[in-house]
Scaffold this motif. Structure first.
Motif, PDB file in Angstrom:
ATOM      1  N   GLY A 130       0.790  -1.227   0.000  1.00  0.00           N
ATOM      2  CA  GLY A 130       0.000   0.000   0.000  1.00  0.00           C
ATOM      3  C   GLY A 130       0.823   1.280   0.000  1.00  0.00           C
ATOM      4  N   ILE A 131       2.147   1.157  -0.004  1.00  0.00           N
ATOM      5  CA  ILE A 131       2.997   2.357   0.005  1.00  0.00           C
ATOM      6  C   ILE A 131       3.820   2.413  -1.279  1.00  0.00           C
ATOM      7  N   GLY A 132       3.487   3.409  -2.119  1.00  0.00           N
ATOM      8  CA  GLY A 132       4.194   3.587  -3.384  1.00  0.00           C
ATOM      9  C   GLY A 132       5.225   4.700  -3.302  1.00  0.00           C
ATOM     10  N   THR A 133       5.840   4.985  -4.416  1.00  0.00           N
ATOM     11  CA  THR A 133       6.920   5.984  -4.437  1.00  0.00           C
ATOM     12  C   THR A 133       6.429   7.394  -4.086  1.00  0.00           C
ATOM     13  N   LYS A 134       5.220   7.751  -4.544  1.00  0.00           N
ATOM     14  CA  LYS A 134       4.690   9.085  -4.222  1.00  0.00           C
ATOM     15  C   LYS A 134       4.487   9.250  -2.725  1.00  0.00           C
ATOM     16  N   ARG A 135       3.955   8.199  -2.100  1.00  0.00           N
ATOM     17  CA  ARG A 135       3.732   8.268  -0.658  1.00  0.00           C
ATOM     18  C   ARG A 135       5.064   8.314   0.092  1.00  0.00           C
ATOM     19  N   VAL A 136       6.048   7.601  -0.410  1.00  0.00           N
ATOM     20  CA  VAL A 136       7.372   7.614   0.214  1.00  0.00           C
ATOM     21  C   VAL A 136       7.941   9.034   0.203  1.00  0.00           C
ATOM     22  N   GLU A 137       7.798   9.722  -0.938  1.00  0.00           N
ATOM     23  CA  GLU A 137       8.294  11.094  -1.033  1.00  0.00           C
ATOM     24  C   GLU A 137       7.571  12.012  -0.052  1.00  0.00           C
ATOM     25  N   MET A 138       6.279  11.791   0.107  1.00  0.00           N
ATOM     26  CA  MET A 138       5.482  12.573   1.058  1.00  0.00           C
ATOM     27  C   MET A 138       5.970  12.322   2.485  1.00  0.00           C
ATOM     28  N   ILE A 139       6.238  11.069   2.782  1.00  0.00           N
ATOM     29  CA  ILE A 139       6.707  10.688   4.118  1.00  0.00           C
ATOM     30  C   ILE A 139       8.086  11.290   4.401  1.00  0.00           C
ATOM     31  N   LYS A 140       8.963  11.221   3.418  1.00  0.00           N
ATOM     32  CA  LYS A 140      10.319  11.771   3.578  1.00  0.00           C
ATOM     33  C   LYS A 140      10.275  13.262   3.889  1.00  0.00           C
ATOM     34  N   LYS A 141       9.445  13.985   3.146  1.00  0.00           N
ATOM     35  CA  LYS A 141       9.334  15.425   3.354  1.00  0.00           C
ATOM     36  C   LYS A 141       8.776  15.741   4.739  1.00  0.00           C
ATOM     37  N   ALA A 142       7.711  15.056   5.139  1.00  0.00           N
ATOM     38  CA  ALA A 142       7.075  15.294   6.434  1.00  0.00           C
ATOM     39  C   ALA A 142       8.010  14.922   7.591  1.00  0.00           C
ATOM     40  N   TRP A 143       8.753  13.844   7.425  1.00  0.00           N
ATOM     41  CA  TRP A 143       9.693  13.401   8.463  1.00  0.00           C
ATOM     42  C   TRP A 143      10.786  14.452   8.674  1.00  0.00           C
ATOM     43  N   THR A 144      11.298  14.982   7.574  1.00  0.00           N
ATOM     44  CA  THR A 144      12.349  16.007   7.643  1.00  0.00           C
ATOM     45  C   THR A 144      11.838  17.258   8.345  1.00  0.00           C
ATOM     46  N   GLU A 145      10.614  17.679   8.021  1.00  0.00           N
ATOM     47  CA  GLU A 145      10.035  18.872   8.639  1.00  0.00           C
ATOM     48  C   GLU A 145       9.849  18.687  10.142  1.00  0.00           C
ATOM     49  N   GLN A 146       9.328  17.537  10.532  1.00  0.00           N
ATOM     50  CA  GLN A 146       9.121  17.277  11.953  1.00  0.00           C
ATOM     51  C   GLN A 146      10.445  17.202  12.701  1.00  0.00           C
ATOM     52  N   LYS A 147      11.441  16.593  12.057  1.00  0.00           N
ATOM     53  CA  LYS A 147      12.756  16.472  12.684  1.00  0.00           C
ATOM     54  C   LYS A 147      13.369  17.852  12.903  1.00  0.00           C
ATOM     55  N   GLU A 148      13.158  18.750  11.932  1.00  0.00           N
ATOM     56  CA  GLU A 148      13.688  20.110  12.049  1.00  0.00           C
ATOM     57  C   GLU A 148      13.041  20.841  13.214  1.00  0.00           C
ATOM     58  N   ILE A 149      11.734  20.690  13.351  1.00  0.00           N
ATOM     59  CA  ILE A 149      11.025  21.324  14.465  1.00  0.00           C
ATOM     60  C   ILE A 149      11.565  20.822  15.802  1.00  0.00           C
ATOM     61  N   LYS A 150      11.727  19.520  15.912  1.00  0.00           N
ATOM     62  CA  LYS A 150      12.192  18.928  17.168  1.00  0.00           C
ATOM     63  C   LYS A 150      13.644  19.321  17.454  1.00  0.00           C
ATOM     64  N   ASN A 151      14.464  19.400  16.402  1.00  0.00           N
ATOM     65  CA  ASN A 151      15.857  19.831  16.585  1.00  0.00           C
ATOM     66  C   ASN A 151      15.922  21.264  17.105  1.00  0.00           C
ATOM     67  N   ILE A 152      15.051  22.107  16.561  1.00  0.00           N
ATOM     68  CA  ILE A 152      15.007  23.504  16.995  1.00  0.00           C
ATOM     69  C   ILE A 152      14.593  23.588  18.465  1.00  0.00           C
ATOM     70  N   MET A 153      13.544  22.871  18.823  1.00  0.00           N
ATOM     71  CA  MET A 153      13.067  22.898  20.199  1.00  0.00           C
ATOM     72  C   MET A 153      14.142  22.370  21.147  1.00  0.00           C
ATOM     73  N   LEU A 154      14.826  21.294  20.748  1.00  0.00           N
ATOM     74  CA  LEU A 154      15.879  20.723  21.582  1.00  0.00           C
ATOM     75  C   LEU A 154      17.025  21.710  21.753  1.00  0.00           C
ATOM     76  N   PHE A 155      17.430  22.368  20.673  1.00  0.00           N
ATOM     77  CA  PHE A 155      18.516  23.351  20.744  1.00  0.00           C
ATOM     78  C   PHE A 155      18.149  24.499  21.673  1.00  0.00           C
ATOM     79  N   LEU A 156      16.948  25.022  21.509  1.00  0.00           N
ATOM     80  CA  LEU A 156      16.523  26.153  22.327  1.00  0.00           C
ATOM     81  C   LEU A 156      16.449  25.772  23.801  1.00  0.00           C
ATOM     82  N   GLN A 157      15.894  24.605  24.079  1.00  0.00           N
ATOM     83  CA  GLN A 157      15.764  24.170  25.465  1.00  0.00           C
ATOM     84  C   GLN A 157      17.137  23.923  26.093  1.00  0.00           C
ATOM     85  N   SER A 158      18.055  23.333  25.317  1.00  0.00           N
ATOM     86  CA  SER A 158      19.399  23.056  25.833  1.00  0.00           C
ATOM     87  C   SER A 158      20.212  24.343  25.993  1.00  0.00           C
ATOM     88  N   SER A 159      19.739  25.435  25.363  1.00  0.00           N
ATOM     89  CA  SER A 159      20.419  26.726  25.480  1.00  0.00           C
ATOM     90  C   SER A 159      19.828  27.575  26.604  1.00  0.00           C
TER      91      SER A 159
END
Length: 279
Positions: A130-159
């Motif tokens: 049920g997971i094709g290449t288009k969905r994989v690209e969607m997942i990759k993009k969303a994962w990167t965005e969420q990771k960036e948000i969490k990295n920012i929050m972690l950096f700010l909190q650790s600072s």
């Protein structure tokens, strides 16, 4: 009797009852060891998702309407380690392209390696029914965005940035939050309501900023002008401004004189024509 502070280590978010995207205030339900029922947690819990594992710090409070609640002053997040936790985490709506059904399929296929696959080899997701290449690209993009948000929050909190301020910073600067805070944390005092010079200075010192930097001296002088304005003054004399700034910044007068002259050239402050008053 003063309320005790508690630490909850590594407990799982089961449900998000309420979330205010603007302020970051949330009401969540967590499964906590030693408690037969889900525990209600309230506080600034930005970017928290169902299935996440949280380390919470705060205190118990009693709400007249909702009863006993744990008020979180701070939190740190880690990814879940169990198969059930990973499935709940992915199926929470965290990642666009992965709903509960696909989360179940992905976790059944990759088991404990699921998050590692998404992070390091996401193209392998096409092996799942049920997971094709288009969905994989969607997942990759969303994962990167969420990771960036969490990295920012972690950096700010650790600072040394509180969760409440971290949310304001992220809302203002988005993905540029880390670079802006690293380059000039004193911008926070200019750009974000509620963050003044003292808070920005504390963050800057945590990051190892030079106490004699132009950015710090400029921000301190602007703080002095703001405080004088709050006291009802319409202007400040050069002597008054430098004298107060010396106290706030613990810096020498020659350095602050040079800083003020540069601020005049940049029109950060306005010098009256007779050279006596600053606005």
């Amino acid at each position: 009797m003063a309320q005790r502070l508690f630490l909850f280590f590594l407990h799982i978010v089961e449900r998000i009852t309420y979330n205010n995207e603007e302020s970051g205030f949330s009401v969540i339900k967590i499964k906590a060891k030693g408690f037969p029922e889900l525990v209600t947690v309230v506080g600034n819990l930005a970017a928290v998702n169902v299935g996440a594992v949280l380390r919470l710090k705060g205190e118990w409070k009693h709400d007249s309407k909702y009863g006993r609640q744990f008020s979180a002053a701070d939190y740190r997040e880690t990814v879940p380690a169990t198969i059930a936790g990973i499935e709940k985490y992915l199926g929470s709506g965290l990642i666009k392209g992965i709903g509960p059904v696909n989360a179940r399929r992905i976790v059944r296929y990759f088991k404990e390696n699921t998050l590692k696959i998404i992070e390091e080899s996401p193209d392998e997701l096409v092996k799942v029914e049920g997971i094709g290449t288009k969905r994989v690209e969607m997942i990759k993009k969303a994962w990167t965005e969420q990771k960036e948000i969490k990295n920012i929050m972690l950096f700010l909190q650790s600072s040394g940035v509180s969760t409440a301020y971290a949310i304001k910073i992220f809302k203002t600067y988005g993905n540029e939050s880390i670079s802006i805070v690293k380059n000039n944390p004193y911008r926070l005092a200019d750009d974000i309501w509620g963050i003044g010079f003292k808070t920005a200075d504390k963050i800057a010192q945590q990051l190892g900023f030079d106490k004699e930097s132009y950015e710090r001296c400029r921000s301190g002088i602007m703080y002095v002008l703001s405080e004088l304005s709050n006291q009802g003054h319409c202007y400040a004399t050069r002597t008054q401004l430098i004298s107060e700034a010396v106290k706030i910044l613990d810096a020498g007068e020659p350095l602050l004189e040079r800083t003020l002259d540069q601020m005049i050239n940049e029109k950060s402050v306005i010098l009256k024509e007779d050279f006596s008053h600053y606005f």
